[in-house]
Scaffold this motif. Structure first.
Motif, mmCIF file in Angstrom:
data_model
loop_
_atom_site.group_PDB
_atom_site.id
_atom_site.type_symbol
_atom_site.label_atom_id
_atom_site.label_comp_id
_atom_site.label_asym_id
_atom_site.label_seq_id
_atom_site.Cartn_x
_atom_site.Cartn_y
_atom_site.Cartn_z
ATOM 1 N N ARG A 109 0.929 -1.757 0.197
ATOM 2 C CA ARG A 109 0.157 -0.490 -0.033
ATOM 3 C C ARG A 109 0.604 1.186 0.325
ATOM 4 N N VAL A 123 -2.682 0.675 -4.191
ATOM 5 C CA VAL A 123 -2.628 -1.161 -3.968
ATOM 6 C C VAL A 123 -1.960 -1.377 -5.412
ATOM 7 N N TRP A 148 0.170 -4.570 2.667
ATOM 8 C CA TRP A 148 -1.255 -4.440 3.320
ATOM 9 C C TRP A 148 -2.389 -5.861 3.253
#
Length: 168
Positions: free
Chosen positions: A79, A105, A140
């Motif tokens: 991310r 992302v 992430w």
């Protein structure tokens, strides 16, 4: 409005939801593991290295995901969070998707044990021309792997609007 879905094995997919006022982030079954999650998954040490530059409202990013082992990962999702808003229209490379007004992302591709993922090069257009941008980088999703050293996959980089390159 763009909807980001992370499906099995962290593959980033893009879909457009017309008329939606809020961003929806959908995690499909099997993709709910987060960075540093304990239990069940392999142990891997995901790290990111790269360069950032800011010039005339464009943020250039070259990022190289790395896995320092001990186990390989089929993929992970990183991310990128910015202190400035992205331009409304944002061309992104394959494997990357917008995840908000200030977020992108990207999937890393396969991360072999003691090896690198795919190189990710982004030329992000910003809504305005700020004199500086803070870029926060982190993992992430990593497939539920245990990462005992999260310090090398979390970076904060300040880029000034000079065109200079800042390494991390």
């Amino acid at each position: 409005m763009e909807v980001v879905a992370v499906v099995r094995r962290g593959v980033v997919r893009r879909a457009v939801a017309a008329g939606s006022a809020a961003l929806a982030v959908v995690l499909v079954a099997g993709a709910a593991g987060t960075a540093g999650a304990a239990g069940g998954g392999p142990e891997a040490d995901v790290a990111y290295h790269g360069r950032v530059s800011l010039a005339a409202g464009r943020l250039g990013i070259l990022l190289i995901p790395e896995n320092q082992g001990p186990a390989a990962l089929p993929t992970a999702t990183l991310r990128l969070r910015l202190s400035a808003e992205l331009a409304d229209r944002q061309p992104l490379v394959e494997g990357c998707a917008r995840a908000g007004l200030r977020e992108v992302v990207c999937e890393t591709g396969a991360l072999p044990e003691h090896g690198h993922g795919r190189h990710i090069g982004l030329a992000l257009r910003l809504k305005e021309r700020p004199s500086e941008v803070t870029l926060r980088i982190d993992t992430w999703w990593n497939g539920g792997a245990t990462d005992r050293n999260v310090h090398n996959n979390r970076h904060v980089v300040l880029a000034l609007d000079t065109g200079d390159v800042y390494a991390f």
